[in-house]
Design an enzyme around this catalytic site. Sequence first.
Site, mmCIF file in Angstrom:
data_model
loop_
_atom_site.group_PDB
_atom_site.id
_atom_site.type_symbol
_atom_site.label_atom_id
_atom_site.label_comp_id
_atom_site.label_asym_id
_atom_site.label_seq_id
_atom_site.Cartn_x
_atom_site.Cartn_y
_atom_site.Cartn_z
ATOM 1 N N ASN A 32 48.777 50.981 23.143
ATOM 2 C CA ASN A 32 47.757 52.020 22.931
ATOM 3 C C ASN A 32 48.221 53.430 23.304
ATOM 4 O O ASN A 32 47.912 54.382 22.603
ATOM 5 C CB ASN A 32 46.456 51.639 23.652
ATOM 6 C CG ASN A 32 46.665 51.451 25.127
ATOM 7 O OD1 ASN A 32 47.769 51.154 25.577
ATOM 8 N ND2 ASN A 32 45.621 51.627 25.894
ATOM 9 N N GLY B 51 48.577 45.791 30.091
ATOM 10 C CA GLY B 51 48.083 45.144 28.876
ATOM 11 C C GLY B 51 46.744 44.487 29.121
ATOM 12 O O GLY B 51 45.977 44.924 29.982
ATOM 13 N N SER B 52 46.488 43.408 28.395
ATOM 14 C CA SER B 52 45.169 42.775 28.459
ATOM 15 C C SER B 52 45.029 41.926 29.722
ATOM 16 O O SER B 52 46.023 41.455 30.287
ATOM 17 C CB SER B 52 44.959 41.904 27.226
ATOM 18 O OG SER B 52 45.894 40.854 27.239
ATOM 19 N N THR B 53 43.785 41.700 30.098
ATOM 20 C CA THR B 53 43.526 40.921 31.312
ATOM 21 C C THR B 53 43.999 39.478 31.134
ATOM 22 O O THR B 53 44.562 38.885 32.067
ATOM 23 C CB THR B 53 42.033 41.005 31.678
ATOM 24 O OG1 THR B 53 41.753 42.374 32.002
ATOM 25 C CG2 THR B 53 41.693 40.150 32.886
ATOM 26 N N VAL C 129 46.547 38.192 29.322
ATOM 27 C CA VAL C 129 48.008 38.058 29.465
ATOM 28 C C VAL C 129 48.424 38.454 30.888
ATOM 29 O O VAL C 129 49.257 37.783 31.515
ATOM 30 C CB VAL C 129 48.758 38.907 28.399
ATOM 31 C CG1 VAL C 129 50.260 38.829 28.605
ATOM 32 C CG2 VAL C 129 48.397 38.444 26.992
ATOM 33 N N GLY C 130 47.823 39.510 31.415
ATOM 34 C CA GLY C 130 48.172 39.981 32.759
ATOM 35 C C GLY C 130 47.934 38.931 33.832
ATOM 36 O O GLY C 130 48.738 38.767 34.760
ATOM 37 N N GLU D 210 48.450 46.276 35.469
ATOM 38 C CA GLU D 210 47.351 47.169 35.062
ATOM 39 C C GLU D 210 46.697 46.612 33.814
ATOM 40 O O GLU D 210 47.370 46.394 32.798
ATOM 41 C CB GLU D 210 47.885 48.569 34.765
ATOM 42 C CG GLU D 210 48.486 49.272 35.953
ATOM 43 C CD GLU D 210 47.498 49.564 37.047
ATOM 44 O OE1 GLU D 210 46.276 49.517 36.806
ATOM 45 O OE2 GLU D 210 47.942 49.816 38.175
ATOM 46 N N CYS E 67 42.614 52.417 28.038
ATOM 47 C CA CYS E 67 42.059 51.497 29.043
ATOM 48 C C CYS E 67 40.947 52.164 29.852
ATOM 49 O O CYS E 67 40.065 51.490 30.358
ATOM 50 C CB CYS E 67 43.167 50.998 29.953
ATOM 51 S SG CYS E 67 44.140 52.340 30.647
HETATM 52 P P1 NAD Z 1 48.458 42.464 25.401
HETATM 53 O O1 NAD Z 1 48.192 41.868 26.724
HETATM 54 O O2 NAD Z 1 48.162 41.699 24.194
HETATM 55 O O3 NAD Z 1 49.982 42.896 25.308
HETATM 56 C C1 NAD Z 1 50.600 43.672 26.327
HETATM 57 C C2 NAD Z 1 52.066 43.360 26.350
HETATM 58 O O4 NAD Z 1 52.231 42.009 26.755
HETATM 59 C C3 NAD Z 1 52.750 43.492 24.991
HETATM 60 O O5 NAD Z 1 54.035 44.025 25.185
HETATM 61 C C4 NAD Z 1 52.848 42.048 24.543
HETATM 62 O O6 NAD Z 1 53.900 41.791 23.653
HETATM 63 C C5 NAD Z 1 53.102 41.353 25.863
HETATM 64 N N1 NAD Z 1 52.800 39.921 25.883
HETATM 65 C C6 NAD Z 1 51.906 39.239 25.149
HETATM 66 N N2 NAD Z 1 51.961 37.919 25.470
HETATM 67 C C7 NAD Z 1 52.910 37.793 26.440
HETATM 68 C C8 NAD Z 1 53.436 36.695 27.187
HETATM 69 N N3 NAD Z 1 52.990 35.458 27.013
HETATM 70 N N4 NAD Z 1 54.404 36.936 28.093
HETATM 71 C C9 NAD Z 1 54.862 38.181 28.287
HETATM 72 N N5 NAD Z 1 54.415 39.258 27.601
HETATM 73 C C10 NAD Z 1 53.446 39.056 26.701
HETATM 74 O O7 NAD Z 1 47.673 43.860 25.410
HETATM 75 P P2 NAD Z 1 47.666 44.972 24.275
HETATM 76 O O8 NAD Z 1 46.799 44.464 23.180
HETATM 77 O O9 NAD Z 1 49.040 45.423 23.956
HETATM 78 O O10 NAD Z 1 46.979 46.187 25.035
HETATM 79 C C11 NAD Z 1 45.620 46.357 25.094
HETATM 80 C C12 NAD Z 1 45.083 45.989 26.466
HETATM 81 O O11 NAD Z 1 45.792 46.668 27.472
HETATM 82 C C13 NAD Z 1 43.658 46.393 26.664
HETATM 83 O O12 NAD Z 1 42.942 45.360 27.302
HETATM 84 C C14 NAD Z 1 43.715 47.588 27.578
HETATM 85 O O13 NAD Z 1 42.574 47.826 28.335
HETATM 86 C C15 NAD Z 1 44.899 47.268 28.396
HETATM 87 N N6 NAD Z 1 45.501 48.476 28.949
HETATM 88 C C16 NAD Z 1 45.424 48.703 30.287
HETATM 89 C C17 NAD Z 1 45.961 49.863 30.829
HETATM 90 C C18 NAD Z 1 45.894 50.136 32.308
HETATM 91 O O14 NAD Z 1 46.648 50.978 32.783
HETATM 92 N N7 NAD Z 1 45.040 49.492 33.051
HETATM 93 C C19 NAD Z 1 46.583 50.774 30.005
HETATM 94 C C20 NAD Z 1 46.642 50.510 28.654
HETATM 95 C C21 NAD Z 1 46.113 49.343 28.140
#
Ligand code: NAD
Length: 487
Positions: A150, A230-232, A234-235, A252, A286
Amino acid sequence: MGYYEPKGFYSGGRWTRASRKFESLNPADGSLWASVDDADLSDTKKAIESAHSAFADWAALPFTERVDYMLKIAAEIERRRDDLIKAVQGEGGGWFGKGVHEANALQEIFKSAAGAAYGNIGEVLPSASGKMSIAIRRPMGVVAVISPWNVPALLSARQFAFPLVAGNTIVLKPSEETPYCGGLFFAEVCDAVGLPAGVFNVVTCSRDNVGAVGDELIENPAVKGICFTGSTAVGRSIAAKAGAHLKKCCIELGGKDALIICEDADLDHAAQLANFGSFMHQGQICMSVEKLLVHEKIYEPFMRKFRERASKLKVGDPLKSNDHVIGPLINDKQAAMVKEQIEDALAKGAKAEVGGKVDGRYVEATILTGVTPDMLVYQNETFGPVAPVIPFRTDAEAIAIANDTPYGLSSGVCTSNEQRGLAIAEGLQTGMSHINCSPINDEPNAPFGGAKSSGVGRYGGRWGMENFTETRWITVERGGKKIPPAF
Ligand code: NAD
């Protein structure tokens, strides 16, 4: 930059080809933006090995030399800013102004990391036995960085700049949606400034390979720290795997941020903050405003101003006009999710005061009223240009509605009474809170991070340095320590 031709992924200071490619599409029209190398497990192992081999020399450099590299990176980013802005538009579907912001913020991040290196201080401790007793910070080794799509350049840089200047080496895996802005752009920059081979590596891969690549980036013994944004969903799994291997991580995640508008707020300013906070980058930030809480006494005059501003936001391909403030959502999946939330809200009795139309990946800036807790748009992160407005009567009620979510990233409070703003901020269960501003705030020297399901750890400034350095206790005995005579 309408099409980008990658030279490969970047490992051990070399551009390297993977055995397969994947496609990165321009979300504005679905056209091919880049054909990208799809690194696999063995490519990832090699990148980690390169980072591991480069670690000792990089960590042993006088820190001022690492600082010099940070400043060279900032200058090189300035030289390439037009390429980056075009890529933010073409690869990520972002408005021109978002690209400008990202390009500017990046330079600040590297300058701030350079400054933080001078403050990477230890401590001299009192010692009961008169030892010289010190706590010092040491880099850890290889840090793996996984970033989202994003705000891809800014969020990648925020994660790796501080660990890098502290003396760690990096393997960065950008999102498959934004492999250039989130990764290969930095590989080009680091290559151009002559960063020693292996110090910084970028592994690009598709969703097909991300499970294996992601696991290796956590489990490989040479990796000592993990940064994830990234997303909650996956995180959570990344934090669990990191925990199983007893590795430090900074995570995050998503948010459901509230902006609270009190009856004593400057309504023009509040309406602008609501408009920016809800609709900047189509709500795909986010820290976007995901609940707009408005005091009932000023509800009508505020809404008039907010509707007027939101209805002026133009939707369209960002590369075709800098006036297209609302570009496409990143992919069909996100657009379908946002559409479902709007339809669910309308079916349960909400009203679209502005917008509401979804056309493929394009979603109009949408203001929903009559929002109730049973609606998806109240409960879930939307990550789209949708502002659910909820009136409130007392500060306690506003705080309760804002906190009624598993998330806890950021928040905003508009009031002309700073004491009242601070009291409300105190009650909010978020990692960050901004009085008389929207929840969207990020400065590289400040502790950025969430509470509850929005993550653990903090990026930025000394907090970013502390995350990815090991604190060591070292003593020098000077005759004060009594050993039992039996020994
Ligand atoms: P996502 O979790 O789908 O992907 C994030 C990253 O994780 C990508 O690089 C993806 O390829 C990787 N990934 C996916 N599956 C994985 C796995 N099994 N093992 C290791 N890596 C893996 O999230 P997204 O769709 O890219 O981003 C959107 C989300 O991120 C939203 O929920 C948003 O709120 C959050 N976000 C949070 C912040 C913050 O600072 N808190 C900032 C930006 C985005």
